[in-house]
Design an enzyme around this catalytic site. Structure first.
Site, mmCIF file in Angstrom:
data_model
loop_
_atom_site.group_PDB
_atom_site.id
_atom_site.type_symbol
_atom_site.label_atom_id
_atom_site.label_comp_id
_atom_site.label_asym_id
_atom_site.label_seq_id
_atom_site.Cartn_x
_atom_site.Cartn_y
_atom_site.Cartn_z
ATOM 1 N N HIS A 96 7.079 65.709 62.687
ATOM 2 C CA HIS A 96 6.875 65.679 61.235
ATOM 3 C C HIS A 96 7.989 64.866 60.589
ATOM 4 O O HIS A 96 9.174 65.135 60.806
ATOM 5 C CB HIS A 96 6.866 67.115 60.707
ATOM 6 C CG HIS A 96 6.497 67.258 59.271
ATOM 7 N ND1 HIS A 96 5.185 67.288 58.824
ATOM 8 C CD2 HIS A 96 7.266 67.376 58.165
ATOM 9 C CE1 HIS A 96 5.168 67.431 57.510
ATOM 10 N NE2 HIS A 96 6.420 67.493 57.075
ATOM 11 N N ASP A 145 9.533 63.515 57.080
ATOM 12 C CA ASP A 145 9.558 63.788 55.639
ATOM 13 C C ASP A 145 10.163 62.631 54.857
ATOM 14 O O ASP A 145 11.362 62.340 54.983
ATOM 15 C CB ASP A 145 10.400 65.046 55.375
ATOM 16 C CG ASP A 145 9.646 66.312 55.736
ATOM 17 O OD1 ASP A 145 8.507 66.474 55.261
ATOM 18 O OD2 ASP A 145 10.204 67.144 56.494
ATOM 19 N N MET A 183 11.140 61.221 51.257
ATOM 20 C CA MET A 183 11.434 61.651 49.873
ATOM 21 C C MET A 183 12.033 60.494 49.096
ATOM 22 O O MET A 183 12.953 59.834 49.587
ATOM 23 C CB MET A 183 12.438 62.803 49.891
ATOM 24 C CG MET A 183 11.981 63.996 50.703
ATOM 25 S SD MET A 183 13.275 65.244 50.746
ATOM 26 C CE MET A 183 12.462 66.492 51.741
ATOM 27 N N MET A 227 6.439 62.326 50.243
ATOM 28 C CA MET A 227 6.784 62.985 48.977
ATOM 29 C C MET A 227 7.283 61.900 48.035
ATOM 30 O O MET A 227 8.478 61.816 47.718
ATOM 31 C CB MET A 227 7.845 64.060 49.233
ATOM 32 C CG MET A 227 7.282 65.289 49.937
ATOM 33 S SD MET A 227 8.560 66.327 50.647
ATOM 34 C CE MET A 227 8.757 65.526 52.232
ATOM 35 N N MET A 235 2.125 73.424 50.945
ATOM 36 C CA MET A 235 3.585 73.561 50.838
ATOM 37 C C MET A 235 3.920 75.032 50.588
ATOM 38 O O MET A 235 3.470 75.627 49.610
ATOM 39 C CB MET A 235 4.127 72.702 49.688
ATOM 40 C CG MET A 235 4.010 71.203 49.881
ATOM 41 S SD MET A 235 4.697 70.574 51.426
ATOM 42 C CE MET A 235 6.408 71.123 51.312
HETATM 43 C C1 DX5 Z 1 10.238 70.081 52.473
HETATM 44 C C2 DX5 Z 1 9.746 69.304 53.661
HETATM 45 C C3 DX5 Z 1 9.633 70.132 54.885
HETATM 46 C C4 DX5 Z 1 10.953 70.607 55.404
HETATM 47 C C5 DX5 Z 1 10.732 71.819 56.218
HETATM 48 O O1 DX5 Z 1 10.225 69.289 51.369
HETATM 49 O O2 DX5 Z 1 8.473 68.773 53.397
HETATM 50 O O3 DX5 Z 1 8.917 69.455 55.908
HETATM 51 O O4 DX5 Z 1 11.611 69.642 56.183
HETATM 52 O O5 DX5 Z 1 11.962 72.334 56.544
HETATM 53 P P1 DX5 Z 1 12.217 73.881 56.749
HETATM 54 O O6 DX5 Z 1 11.383 74.273 57.933
HETATM 55 O O7 DX5 Z 1 13.675 73.963 56.981
HETATM 56 O O8 DX5 Z 1 11.757 74.572 55.494
HETATM 57 ZN ZN ZN Z 2 7.193 68.012 55.170
#
Ligand code: DX5
Ligand code: ZN
Length: 216
Positions: free
Chosen positions: A33, A35, A37, A68, A137
């Site tokens: 996964h 992420d 941002m 995101m 989420m």
């Molecule tokens: C949050 C991310 C998640 C995050 C999850 O904005 O989208 O993917 O990395 O991390 P944990 O498991 O630490 O909540």
């Molecule tokens: Zn994520």
């Protein structure tokens, strides 16, 4: 189908990203996964296309890229070229979600939609058959290591019903605050894929933690 695990590299050691990806390659993880941002859609900046490429260069598991970001349409091709197998955009960031989903599919990727904690799964009713994966989420996006929001179980059950009512084959992914205490309950509620960041990478043996989550 047993639950699938998608460790989030957001919580990994970025100075040793190759080593971390190689650890995931030999683990029971089903996806990696990623992420993304942008500091606009969410109040944090993670990393972008070159780092995704670098992860992909070493990865032997499919990349599940979670955008995101605002204006995701402008970056779909770049992330697909960087190795994304699944591209998830945020419902809240798309004015023309149906068009965005078709664009992702035209690139040959699986199309995902992530919904924030305040966004009802009902809003996906008219587009569910076009979605390969819904990412619920279970924290407000932007940071790893946050507390799991309990209302998520209800959302999973409701989404599961919507998917079967519509005859769709959409997968349900849960992202945020996943750990060994909520993983089985999420599976019972109907989750197909669990994202886990800090629970995996903050543990003393991430490889084994992934295995333990798979076994639950
Ligand atoms: C949050 C991310 C998640 C995050 C999850 O904005 O989208 O993917 O990395 O991390 P944990 O498991 O630490 O909540
Ligand atoms: Zn994520």
């Amino acid at each position: 189908m047993p639950v699938q695990i998608a460790p989030s590299v957001l919580a990994c050691d970025f100075a040793n990203i190759q080593r971390e990806v190689e650890m995931l390659n030999t683990s029971e993880a089903d996806y990696i996964h990623v992420d993304i941002m942008d500091g606009v859609f969410v109040p944090n900046i993670s990393f972008g296309i070159p780092v995704t490429q670098a992860i992909h260069k070493h990865a032997r598991k499919p990349l599940d890229v979670h955008l995101m970001i605002v204006n995701p349409d402008n970056y779909l091709e770049a992330f697909r070229n960087a190795g994304a197998e699944i591209i998830s955009v945020h419902y809240e960031a798309c004015d023309h979600l149906h068009r965005t989903l078709q664009a992702i599919k035209q690139l040959g990727a699986k199309a995902g939609v992530a919904i924030n904690p305040h966004t009802s799964v009902d809003l996906l009713e008219d587009v569910i058959k076009d979605i390969d994966l819904v990412c619920i989420m279970s924290v407000n996006p932007g940071f790893g290591g946050q507390k799991f929001i309990e209302n998520t179980y209800q959302k999973v059950e409701k989404l599961k019903k919507l998917i079967s009512h519509k005859g769709a084959d959409t997968l349900i992914e849960i992202d945020g605050g996943v750990n060994k205490n909520n993983a089985s309950l999420l599976m019972d509620a109907g989750a197909d894929i669990l994202v886990a960041g800090s629970f995996v990478f903050s543990s003393s043996n991430p490889h084994k933690t992934i295995q333990d989550l798979k076994k639950l």
